[in-house]
Design a protein around this motif. Structure first.
Motif, mmCIF file in Angstrom:
data_model
loop_
_atom_site.group_PDB
_atom_site.id
_atom_site.type_symbol
_atom_site.label_atom_id
_atom_site.label_comp_id
_atom_site.label_asym_id
_atom_site.label_seq_id
_atom_site.Cartn_x
_atom_site.Cartn_y
_atom_site.Cartn_z
ATOM 1 N N ASP A 433 0.681 -0.907 -0.197
ATOM 2 C CA ASP A 433 -0.169 0.134 -0.439
ATOM 3 C C ASP A 433 1.261 1.236 -0.098
ATOM 4 N N SER A 434 2.020 1.116 0.651
ATOM 5 C CA SER A 434 3.067 2.124 0.753
ATOM 6 C C SER A 434 3.440 2.391 -0.401
ATOM 7 N N ASP A 435 4.059 1.996 -1.428
ATOM 8 C CA ASP A 435 4.504 1.896 -2.854
ATOM 9 C C ASP A 435 2.975 2.991 -3.757
ATOM 10 N N THR A 436 2.323 1.653 -4.117
ATOM 11 C CA THR A 436 1.096 2.603 -4.542
ATOM 12 C C THR A 436 0.663 3.794 -4.585
ATOM 13 N N GLY A 437 0.592 4.144 -3.008
ATOM 14 C CA GLY A 437 0.550 5.552 -2.351
ATOM 15 C C GLY A 437 1.601 6.442 -3.191
ATOM 16 N N ARG A 438 3.088 6.043 -3.006
ATOM 17 C CA ARG A 438 3.539 7.377 -3.716
ATOM 18 C C ARG A 438 3.729 7.728 -5.076
ATOM 19 N N LEU A 439 2.835 6.198 -5.063
ATOM 20 C CA LEU A 439 2.719 6.373 -6.916
ATOM 21 C C LEU A 439 2.309 6.822 -7.315
ATOM 22 N N LEU A 440 0.171 6.575 -7.451
ATOM 23 C CA LEU A 440 -1.027 7.575 -6.809
ATOM 24 C C LEU A 440 -0.096 9.022 -7.323
ATOM 25 N N ALA A 441 0.769 9.473 -5.839
ATOM 26 C CA ALA A 441 1.351 11.133 -5.870
ATOM 27 C C ALA A 441 1.507 11.421 -6.814
ATOM 28 N N LEU A 442 2.105 10.304 -7.857
ATOM 29 C CA LEU A 442 3.281 11.157 -9.399
ATOM 30 C C LEU A 442 1.726 11.596 -9.946
ATOM 31 N N ALA A 443 0.308 11.581 -9.140
ATOM 32 C CA ALA A 443 -0.153 11.971 -10.556
ATOM 33 C C ALA A 443 -0.229 13.245 -11.269
ATOM 34 N N PRO A 444 -0.305 13.829 -10.788
ATOM 35 C CA PRO A 444 0.006 15.602 -11.338
ATOM 36 C C PRO A 444 1.621 15.334 -12.084
ATOM 37 N N ARG A 445 2.148 15.439 -11.805
ATOM 38 C CA ARG A 445 3.444 14.664 -12.877
ATOM 39 C C ARG A 445 3.760 14.117 -13.727
ATOM 40 N N LEU A 446 2.302 12.687 -13.722
ATOM 41 C CA LEU A 446 2.880 11.892 -14.932
ATOM 42 C C LEU A 446 1.255 13.731 -15.847
ATOM 43 N N ALA A 447 0.412 13.840 -15.520
ATOM 44 C CA ALA A 447 0.013 14.706 -16.372
ATOM 45 C C ALA A 447 0.012 14.763 -17.329
ATOM 46 N N GLY A 448 1.189 15.416 -17.424
ATOM 47 C CA GLY A 448 2.148 16.477 -18.294
ATOM 48 C C GLY A 448 2.938 15.650 -19.123
ATOM 49 N N VAL A 449 3.489 14.772 -18.687
ATOM 50 C CA VAL A 449 4.143 13.844 -19.763
ATOM 51 C C VAL A 449 4.684 13.387 -20.982
#
Length: 481
Positions: A433-449
């Motif tokens: 769950d910790s891994d998943t939460g850290r990955l989901l926190a990348l959402a704003p950055r991934l929106a502009g890749v």
């Protein structure tokens, strides 16, 4: 005036002198012996671990040598009785040994003395020498001519050279040979001695001290054997590691950067992936990823993880990936792929468990069909937010016979980012769950890749540091317009 650089260090004290000096050395030796013995008792007994066997053998050898040192210091402290002439040294030693040899394992019970008088043919042995040779005192001491009869046949020539050198050439005796006791037991002894010359310079007698060094030599042999075993084990591990690395490099996809397919299709799929090794370079695990364009125009994306490390894990990974690619090219869907992979794991000669997720993307309908086997669900990033896809049912590969695997479907939109990963991304063994939460926190950055490779770089920045306990994989797919 001493340098100020060493003002915080104690000034070395000169060695202690006087009657108490030997007592101090004895105390230190006994304390050190106790410390070494404590380390020896604390060493795990694992006959399958050559490193532990080597450590224990070294401790045993150190204890033997400290026992000998302590006994030598005890003898030095007591010394010869006052008024004893030098010629009576053997008798004094015999009396000392008789008084202080308390146990069969002590040094003094393993050291005997002898003197052969060549003028009178008189032979004197200490009681300890009788015990070492295994001869009854009632049988009397052995002459120099009789002594080879108790020596191992292979070592009789060595004894002859030692004795002849002393009697004829006046050389000191210093050598080791094996004796065979009446009970058939073979012991290793160390003999030291010198000839005694008369006024004319002729050899009048010869004295010798014979020490049973069997236990010491066994300890030394154990150290050598365990060290050699450790070196062989280390060589085997290095070889296995090299083979595992080469096999992994041969199996994982060779492409670097982004991979786009189908070229010129209605919905181009941009794919990038990254393998994260563990902090322990010796642990080559069974994590894998793969991307494959199918003859129908669809694309197959998959990541997975097998239990174990080394050649066993990488060979199982090669078998699994080969089967996966072959069945996918034959048109087998994600859920049925899991069924067949489970059957493969069940019948494998190398039992293992595995997890996997397989996604099939149809560019015509933009439909993603996927199934999983005990694996973290893919993450979908859309419009600056991320979510975990609802997992269809599926157990670990190889965990049970004839399981059922469900298949889920969803429509992907242009600009969507799909992220697949194994569960070893964490650097410290934190929960999934910790891994998943850290990955989901990348959402704003991934929106502009701009592409999948840029998204992978963002994951690498987050999880790519040192200290990971296990290897891991991540794969990113970005849906084109």
């Amino acid at each position: 005036m001493p340098s100020h650089l060493f003002a915080d260090r104690p000034v070395p004290q000169p060695p202690e002198r006087g009657p108490d000096a030997v007592d101090t050395l004895i105390t230190r030796t006994r304390r050190l012996r106790g410390d070494v013995d404590a380390v020896r008792r604390g060493t795990l007994v694992d006959e399958d671990d050559p490193h532990i066997r080597w450590q224990r053998a070294l401790c045993d050898l150190a204890v033997h040598q400290l026992d000998d040192l302590g006994a030598h210091l005890d003898q030095l402290r007591i010394g010869l009785p006052d008024g004893t002439p030098a010629a009576a040294g053997d008798d004094a030693l015999t009396a000392y040994e008789a008084d202080h040899a308390q146990g069969a394992g002590s040094l003094l019970s393993r050291v005997g003395s002898a003197e052969w008088n060549l003028l009178t043919d008189e032979v004197n042995w200490s009681e300890e020498l009788y015990r070492i040779i295994g001869r009854s005192p009632g049988s009397g001491p052995m002459t120099l001519d009789e002594l080879p009869s108790v020596v191992h046949p292979d070592d009789q020539g060595l004894l002859t050279v030692l004795v002849t050198g002393a009697l004829v050439d006046g050389r000191p005796i210093d050598g080791e040979f094996r004796i065979v006791r009446p009970d058939g037991q073979v012991r290793t002894v160390h003999m030291t001695g010198e000839p005694v010359l008369d006024a004319d310079g002729s050899t009048a007698s010869m004295w010798a001290v014979i020490r049973d060094v069997s236990a010491l030599r066994r300890s030394e042999a154990a150290v050598r054997d365990s060290r050699d075993s450790l070196h062989r084990q280390q060589h085997f591990e290095r070889t296995e590691h090299r083979i595992a690395v080469e096999m992994q490099e041969a199996v994982l996809p060779p492409w670097q950067g982004s991979l786009r397919f189908p070229l010129g299709g209605p919905a181009e799929l941009d794919v990038a992936a990254r393998y994260f090794p563990s902090a322990n370079s010796a642990l080559i695990g069974g994590d894998w990823y793969d991307a494959l364009q199918l003859s129908s125009g669809a694309s197959l994306l998959s990541v997975g993880d097998l239990t174990g490390h080394g050649v066993t894990a990488t060979s199982s990974m090669a078998m699994l990936l080969g089967a996966l690619r072959g069945m996918a090219l034959a048109g087998v869907g994600p859920a049925q792929l899991m069924v067949h992979l489970n059957q493969l794991m069940e019948t494998s000669p190398q039992p293992a468990l595995g997890s996997a997720v397989c996604c099939r993307f149809d560019p015509e309908s933009r439909t993603l069909s996927w199934a999983q086997a005990g694996h973290p669900a893919p993450l979908l990033f859309r419009d600056g937010t991320g979510r975990i896809l609802t997992r269809p049912d599926g157990v670990l590969l190889g965990a049970t016979s004839s399981p059922e695997y469900e298949q889920a479907e969803l429509e992907l939109l242009p600009g969507d980012v799909l992220l697949l990963h194994t569960d070893g991304l964490t650097r410290t063994g934190a929960a999934e769950d910790s891994d998943t939460g850290r990955l989901l926190a990348l959402a704003p950055r991934l929106a502009g890749v701009r592409d999948a490779q840029e998204a992978v770089r963002a994951v690498v920045e987050l999880f790519g540091g040192d200290g990971r306990e296990d290897d891991a994989c991540v794969m990113v797919a970005k849906i084109g317009s």
